[in-house]
Each structure stands twice: as structure tokens, then as C-alpha cells.
Design an enzyme around this catalytic site. Structure first.
Site, PDB file in Angstrom:
ATOM      1  N   HIS A  54       0.859  -1.192   0.000  1.00 21.70           N
ATOM      2  CA  HIS A  54       0.000   0.000   0.000  1.00 21.70           C
ATOM      3  C   HIS A  54       0.893   1.238   0.000  1.00 21.70           C
ATOM      4  CE1 HIS A  54      -3.900  -2.011   1.769  1.00 21.70           C
ATOM      5  NE2 HIS A  54      -3.379  -2.681   0.747  1.00 21.70           N
ATOM      6  N   GLU A  56       1.164   3.845   1.887  1.00 21.34           N
ATOM      7  CA  GLU A  56       1.774   4.224   3.171  1.00 21.34           C
ATOM      8  C   GLU A  56       2.917   3.274   3.535  1.00 21.34           C
ATOM      9  OE1 GLU A  56      -1.436   3.654   2.519  1.00 21.34           O
ATOM     10  OE2 GLU A  56      -2.763   4.803   3.841  1.00 21.34           O
ATOM     11  N   CYS A  84      -5.846   2.254   5.794  1.00 18.42           N
ATOM     12  CA  CYS A  84      -6.548   1.011   6.127  1.00 18.42           C
ATOM     13  C   CYS A  84      -5.957   0.502   7.444  1.00 18.42           C
ATOM     14  CB  CYS A  84      -6.359  -0.012   5.000  1.00 18.42           C
ATOM     15  SG  CYS A  84      -4.716  -0.768   4.984  1.00 18.42           S
ATOM     16  N   CYS A  87      -2.155  -0.299   7.298  1.00 17.46           N
ATOM     17  CA  CYS A  87      -1.287   0.885   7.219  1.00 17.46           C
ATOM     18  C   CYS A  87      -1.335   1.692   8.516  1.00 17.46           C
ATOM     19  CB  CYS A  87      -1.687   1.742   6.026  1.00 17.46           C
ATOM     20  SG  CYS A  87      -1.329   0.924   4.457  1.00 17.46           S
TER      21      CYS A  87
HETATM   22 ZN   LIG Z   1      -3.310   0.342   3.590  1.00 17.37          ZN
END
Ligand SMILES: [Zn+2]
Length: 157
Positions: A54, A56, A84, A87
Site C-alpha cells: 500500500h 503508506e 486502512c 497501514c
Molecule cells: Zn493500507
């Protein structure tokens, strides 16, 4: 706590460029320390076949590499979308000191990126979760913690 719009604009640009270039999902992140960008990241899940890549996470990995550390004390993260659960946890583990986000989780859900089920899943007891999670060999597993406890010169984190 006030964020700098310039850094958010960079995170948003990374997210949009990631889409227009065909590299991946619409997510970008920027890590800032002392008013300077330390590292950036964009979603690479499909580009590198890594479900954890992801925006991040990629930014955190890049920042830690850049700074030669496993903790991002004094750093702020600007992410194009509310993190999310994975993260968010990574941001806490990395010890970032502030989070600024552009799109909210509802915006992400409307775009087909719904992580609400993960937040709900974590509230459930282990036996109610979707993926079976089973305790096995705890009496042997504890030896790892004993080794850690007794390890001289360990690097605590
Ligand atoms: Zn994430």
C-alpha cells in the site's frame, strides 16, 4: 495540529500519477520530517505482486531505508486516503507523530476499496473471524520469547 497542503498535494499527485501511469491503485503517501520530504510511496500491490505494498507501507519502507532507522520519530505522514487497518498499524509501529489524509474511508469504499470489514473483523473474538485462527504448540512457541528475554545486546523496539 495543522498539515502543510503542499505535502498533501504531493501525496494526491502521486496517487493520481499511479493510476494514469498504469502502475497501480489511487493511493500515494509522503513522509515529512522537519518540513522536508524524506520519502514517498505509491500503491504497488499489482505492480510487484505484493498485497502489503500500500502507498503508506511503501513510503514507510522508503523513509526507513533513507534515514537508516526502524522508527520514524519526528516524522509526519501525508496520505491521499485515510489509512486502512494494516497501514494504520504500520504507522503506529513506525512511530510517526501525525497523520494527514485526503480522501476518507467512505470515499475509498465508493471507489471500490472498502476496508470497513477489517475494522469489524478485529472487534470479533477469534472464534468468530472469517479466516480460521487456531492456537498450536504454544508450549513450544514460548521458547522464542525466552530466547529474546535472555538475549544480551538485543535491540529493543
Ligand atoms: Zn493500507
Amino acid at each position: 495540529m495543522q498539515g502543510n497542503p503542499v505535502f498533501m498535494q504531493r501525496a494526491i499527485a502521486l496517487a493520481t500519477e499511479n493510476v494514469t501511469s498504469g502502475r497501480g491503485g489511487p493511493f500515494g503517501a509522503v513522509i515529512v520530517r522537519d518540513g522536508e520530504i524524506v520519502a514517498t510511496g505509491a500503491n504497488l500491490v499489482t505492480a510487484i505482486n505484493d498485497p502489503t505494498a500500500h502507498g503508506e507501507i511503501v513510503a514507510i519502507r522508503n523513509a526507513c531505508q533513507m534515514l537508516g532507522t526502524f522508527q520514524l520519530a519526528g516524522c509526519h505522514i501525508y496520505t491521499s486516503c485515510e489509512p486502512c487497518p494494516m497501514c494504520l498499524a504500520a504507522i503506529y509501529w513506525a512511530r510517526c507523530e501525525a497523520i494527514f489524509y485526503g480522501n476518507c474511508a467512505a470515499d475509498a469504499a465508493a471507489a471500490g476499496f472498502d476496508d470497513a470489514f477489517l475494522y469489524e473483523e478485529m472487534k470479533l473474538s477469534l472464534d468468530q473471524r472469517k479466516i480460521p485462527i487456531v492456537n498450536l504448540l504454544p508450549e513450544q512457541a514460548i521458547s522464542s520469547f525466552e530466547a529474546w528475554r535472555d538475549r544480551a545486546g538485543r535491540i529493543d523496539y
